[in-house]
Design a protein around this motif. Structure first.
Motif, mmCIF file in Angstrom:
data_model
loop_
_atom_site.group_PDB
_atom_site.id
_atom_site.type_symbol
_atom_site.label_atom_id
_atom_site.label_comp_id
_atom_site.label_asym_id
_atom_site.label_seq_id
_atom_site.Cartn_x
_atom_site.Cartn_y
_atom_site.Cartn_z
ATOM 1 N N ALA A 1 0.836 -1.206 0.000
ATOM 2 C CA ALA A 1 0.000 0.000 0.000
ATOM 3 C C ALA A 1 0.868 1.253 0.000
ATOM 4 O O ALA A 1 0.619 2.201 -0.759
ATOM 5 C CB ALA A 1 -0.932 -0.008 1.207
ATOM 6 N N GLN A 2 1.898 1.251 0.821
ATOM 7 C CA GLN A 2 2.790 2.408 0.858
ATOM 8 C C GLN A 2 3.531 2.563 -0.468
ATOM 9 O O GLN A 2 3.677 3.670 -0.989
ATOM 10 C CB GLN A 2 3.781 2.292 2.017
ATOM 11 C CG GLN A 2 4.686 3.504 2.130
ATOM 12 C CD GLN A 2 5.355 3.573 3.468
ATOM 13 O OE1 GLN A 2 4.746 4.023 4.419
ATOM 14 N NE2 GLN A 2 6.601 3.122 3.546
ATOM 15 N N ALA A 3 3.979 1.465 -1.037
ATOM 16 C CA ALA A 3 4.755 1.513 -2.283
ATOM 17 C C ALA A 3 3.951 2.082 -3.452
ATOM 18 O O ALA A 3 4.510 2.763 -4.309
ATOM 19 C CB ALA A 3 5.269 0.113 -2.638
ATOM 20 N N ILE A 4 2.641 1.822 -3.496
ATOM 21 C CA ILE A 4 1.855 2.340 -4.623
ATOM 22 C C ILE A 4 1.233 3.707 -4.336
ATOM 23 O O ILE A 4 0.524 4.255 -5.173
ATOM 24 C CB ILE A 4 0.779 1.344 -5.106
ATOM 25 C CG1 ILE A 4 -0.324 1.169 -4.070
ATOM 26 C CG2 ILE A 4 1.407 0.013 -5.514
ATOM 27 C CD1 ILE A 4 -1.569 0.485 -4.620
ATOM 28 N N GLY A 5 1.481 4.253 -3.143
ATOM 29 C CA GLY A 5 1.020 5.606 -2.860
ATOM 30 C C GLY A 5 -0.373 5.735 -2.285
ATOM 31 O O GLY A 5 -1.047 6.744 -2.489
#
Length: 193
Positions: A123-127
Motif C-alpha cells: 500500500a505504501q509503495a503504490i502511494g
C-alpha cells in the motif's frame, strides 16, 4: 503526500446497506452520524449490484458533503464513475492486484484494507493515502477470527509512514490506546454507526 484538510482520527465504515427499498432508513442513519460530527465515511457495500450502489453512493455523497464530511467508496467502483465522492477504498485482494496507484485516484483519497506486513508495504509503495489495519481486537462483525493484538499492530505500523487506522473492536475509549500504539486513528462500524 500531505492530505489537506487533514484526516480526522475516526473513520466510520458503514454496515452493509439494505436492499434499495430501504435506502431511506440507511441514509437517515448516515445523516445522523455526519450531522453529529463524523467527517470521514467509507460507504462499504459488498452485496449491492452496481446500479443500486451507484444510486446509494450518489445520495450518500450529497448527505456527506452537506455536512462537510468526506466519503470514500468501497463497492463496485468501475460502474459509478460519475459519483463525486472524495475517494475510493481498495479491499486487500484488489490492493495486491495494483502495480501502481490507480490513475483515477488523484487528487482523490485512496485508502486500502490491510491485514499483514506485505499488504502494508505494498500500500505504501503504490502511494495509498491511508489504510485500515485489522483485526486488532475481537469484533462482533467477524467473531472468532484471529486478531493482531496491540503489540503486533504497533510493530506493523512502525514499518510504514502513512496514516494507519486501527480496525476491529474499536470504540471511542480505545482511541488513546490506539494512538499510543502508533495508529493515526481508529475505524469501526458498530461503535460509530
Amino acid at each position: 503526500m500531505r492530505i489537506d484538510p487533514p484526516l480526522p482520527d475516526i473513520l466510520l465504515i458503514t454496515p452493509e446497506p439494505p436492499e434499495p427499498a430501504r435506502f431511506d432508513v440507511f441514509l437517515e442513519r448516515l445523516r445522523g452520524a455526519v450531522s453529529s460530527g463524523m467527517s470521514l465515511v467509507q460507504l462499504r457495500a459488498k452485496h449491492l449490484d452496481a446500479a443500486a450502489y451507484g444510486e446509494l453512493a450518489e445520495r450518500a455523497c450529497a448527505i456527506c458533503h452537506r455536512y462537510a464530511a468526506r466519503l470514500v467508496l468501497n463497492g463496485p467502483l468501475e460502474e459509478v464513475p460519475g459519483v463525486d465522492a472524495d475517494g475510493v477504498h481498495l479491499p486487500s485482494a484488489r490492493l495486491m492486484q495494483c502495480q501502481a496507484r490507480p490513475s483515477g485516484a488523484r487528487p482523490k483519497l485512496l485508502s486500502a484494507a490491510c491485514h499483514s506486513r506485505e499488504q502494508l508495504l505494498h500500500a505504501q509503495a503504490i502511494g495509498v493515502d491511508f489504510v485500515t489495519l485489522s483485526p486488532v481486537l475481537p469484533t462482533t462483525s467477524h467473531p472468532g477470527e484471529p486478531t493482531l493484538g496491540w503489540s503486533q499492530f504497533e510493530a506493523l505500523t512502525a514499518q510504514v509512514s502513512m496514516p494507519v487506522f486501527a480496525l476491529g473492536g474499536m470504540t471511542r475509549e480505545t482511541l488513546s490506546t490506539a494512538r499510543a500504539r502508533g495508529a493515526y486513528g481508529i475505524a469501526g462500524i458498530s461503535a460509530f454507526w
